[in-house]
Structure formats: structure tokens, C-alpha cells
Design an enzyme around this catalytic site. Sequence first.
Site, PDB file in Angstrom:
ATOM      1  N   GLY A  39       0.846  -1.201   0.000  1.00 32.76           N
ATOM      2  CA  GLY A  39       0.000   0.000   0.000  1.00 32.76           C
ATOM      3  C   GLY A  39       0.876   1.244   0.000  1.00 32.76           C
ATOM      4  O   GLY A  39       2.098   1.154   0.094  1.00 32.76           O
ATOM      5  N   SER A  78      -3.107  -7.651   1.796  1.00 34.20           N
ATOM      6  CA  SER A  78      -2.369  -8.752   1.145  1.00 34.20           C
ATOM      7  C   SER A  78      -1.680  -8.233  -0.099  1.00 34.20           C
ATOM      8  O   SER A  78      -2.248  -7.398  -0.811  1.00 34.20           O
ATOM      9  CB  SER A  78      -3.311  -9.882   0.704  1.00 34.20           C
ATOM     10  N   LYS A  94       1.719 -15.309   5.219  1.00 39.17           N
ATOM     11  CA  LYS A  94       1.454 -14.878   6.599  1.00 39.17           C
ATOM     12  C   LYS A  94       0.215 -13.997   6.710  1.00 39.17           C
ATOM     13  O   LYS A  94      -0.580 -14.150   7.640  1.00 39.17           O
ATOM     14  CB  LYS A  94       2.675 -14.141   7.172  1.00 39.17           C
ATOM     15  N   TYR A 148      -0.302 -17.458  -2.731  1.00 44.24           N
ATOM     16  CA  TYR A 148      -1.487 -16.583  -2.661  1.00 44.24           C
ATOM     17  C   TYR A 148      -2.761 -17.425  -2.652  1.00 44.24           C
ATOM     18  O   TYR A 148      -3.620 -17.259  -1.785  1.00 44.24           O
ATOM     19  CB  TYR A 148      -1.485 -15.634  -3.860  1.00 44.24           C
ATOM     20  N   THR A 178      -9.625  -6.653 -11.113  1.00 41.28           N
ATOM     21  CA  THR A 178     -10.182  -5.311 -10.903  1.00 41.28           C
ATOM     22  C   THR A 178      -9.114  -4.281 -11.279  1.00 41.28           C
ATOM     23  O   THR A 178      -7.928  -4.527 -11.099  1.00 41.28           O
ATOM     24  CB  THR A 178     -10.594  -5.146  -9.426  1.00 41.28           C
TER      25      THR A 178
END
Length: 317
Positions: A39, A78, A94, A148, A178
Site C-alpha cells: 500500500g 495482502s 502470513k 497466494y 479489478t
Amino acid sequence: MTITRTLVTGGAGFLGSHLCERLLSEGHHVVCLDNFLTGHRRNVAHLMNEEAFTFVEHDITKPFFTDSPIDNILHFASPASPIDYLELPIQTLKVGSLGTHNALGLAHKHSARLVLASTSEVYGDPLIHPQPETYWGNVNPVGPRGVYDEAKRFAEAMVMAYHRYHGVETRIVRIFNTYGPRMRRKDGRVVPNFIQQALRGEPLTVYGDGSQTRSFCFVTDLVDGIYRLLMSNETDPVNIGNPREMTILQFAEEIIRLTDSASTIEFLDLPVDDPKTRQPDITRATEILGWAPQVELEEGLTRALNYFRQLDVSEGS
Ligand code: UDP
């Protein structure tokens, strides 16, 4: 008037930041957690001064405690792009396992509702097309994408266990491809790659022969589906995605057309375990949530293009 407090893990990410905006516009008080692994601060910089928005820098793979009430938790932290899972395989596992456990523990303690961001990757390289929620998938657990896919499958199992054993109110959204503003430029996914290549006049890198298919949903449509799911009573997984399917080669040609670019197409090796087809069956979302995507591909891509154009200007590259 009672205030609804909603915590978003991964709130400074691509999807998380759009969710924070939507929640604020619905009158929620938002607590945004992020550790900036994938992020970015700039995604929520415009929200920092809002009274109803609180940012906490935290890695959700470590437990999070608060004495303030929490009504909803949206667990969206994630890495989410194939190159991220290759670079961050342990963190990906994790956050899907420990991070989901911590988010569920928090939900249990606060009697909060939890929405898990799951993924179409739980279907792996699907043998059923389009994919309904009842399909169990075809996943290679030991391939590079397994970190994943299996983390999200584990997360779904953990969510259902907390729902069944502890009675936590849970929701599972299976998110299909997306796109939109705030995708990272070096995210490696097909939309930022093709857009930036087209804007720079570089060849568009199509992996394999480009015959693999994907179906692209604009971010505001996705967020609307997630918000409706949060407000619903549905505890089984719900696909949210745009069913308009196309080959990656067609997608490359569409981006070249929209940008009026002189770019050519370059064919590169197909990544290991790259799913050959992907298209959501959205019957459940339509019937239960009254949801259907509204933004046409051309309109959504134009908005994404404007975002990347403006990034190029502001960052001078
Ligand atoms: N892809 C491509 N060129 C790129 C990036 C991706 O041809 O520069 C292909 C990739 O092989 C896959 C599809 O586009 O078939 C979507 O890839 P993405 O990484 O966006 O997400 P995925 O759907 O695989 O999770």
C-alpha cells in the site's frame, strides 16, 4: 445517532483506499490499518484530515488491540499481484493465515462483522467456465502462485470456522480482476503494464500467445458489490467481478486503440500456472445483492488512463 466504526486492513492499498472512501461517504468512522508493504501513503493522504478517518500503521500479521468499539472489519491486507507473490511469498502466506486469524480474533472480541477479501485465484486454473461459487477449484499448491491461492483458501476455511464455531458474522467476497486509479505503476499486473507501455509508445508485453482470458471490473463497481455484501446476511462466498471476458491479446489491442498509441505487441513467456481462462458467474451477486457492474470497459479504462497520465506528469517520468 449511533456511529458505525469500520476497520479496514490494507486500507492504504488500491482496493482498501477506495473502500475507505466509500465507507466514509456512507457515514462510517473508518480505522485504516496498513504497513505499506504494497500500500502507499498517497492513496489515503486526502483522507488524513477527515474527522471520521483514523490511520494506524500496523502489520496485521501481528495481533492488533484496541479498546474502541469496532462494528465491521474488512480484511483487505495482502500482496495481490503475481509479481508481488513471487517477491513476497512468506508475507503473502502470513497475511492470509496469521493476518486473517488476527482479524477474526479482533472481530470475535468486538462482536464485529468481518468481510474477507478472497479471490478468483481460489479457482486456480479453472476446469469449469465461467466460475460459480460452488466450484472447488484447480490449484497447484506448490507452484509460485500457490502462496497466494492457498493462503486465501486457508483464509476462507478459517473464516468459516470462526463463523461456525464462534458465531462470528462473516462474509467472503471472491474478487475477480479489478482495475482503476491507485493501482501501483510497478504492480506488474496487466492493466498498469499495458497502459504505461502504451502511453510511452513501448511494446505491450503480452505473455504467451495472448489467448488466455480475463474479465475486468472497474474498482467503483467492485466496491459497490463489497459494500452490498457487507450489508447483507450472506455468509457463503460471493463472486464480484465483471463477466465481460476477453483474451489478453484483445485487451492489448483495446488499450492501443484507446490511447491512439503507436505501440506494437511483443510476445513474452507465459508465467508458470497462469490461468487459461477466468470469468465470474455473478448469478449469486445479482440475486442476493441486486448487484451488477455498471461501468463499461472503455469508460473505466479512460479513467484509469487519466490516472496514469497524471502520475507521469506529477512524477516527471
Ligand atoms: N499479462 C500479460 N502481460 C503483462 C502482464 C500480464 O500478458 O505485462 C497477462 C498474464 O499472463 C495473465 C493476464 O495478463 O494472463 C492477467 O495478469 P495479471 O497479472 O493482471 O493478473 P492475474 O489475472 O494473472 O492474477
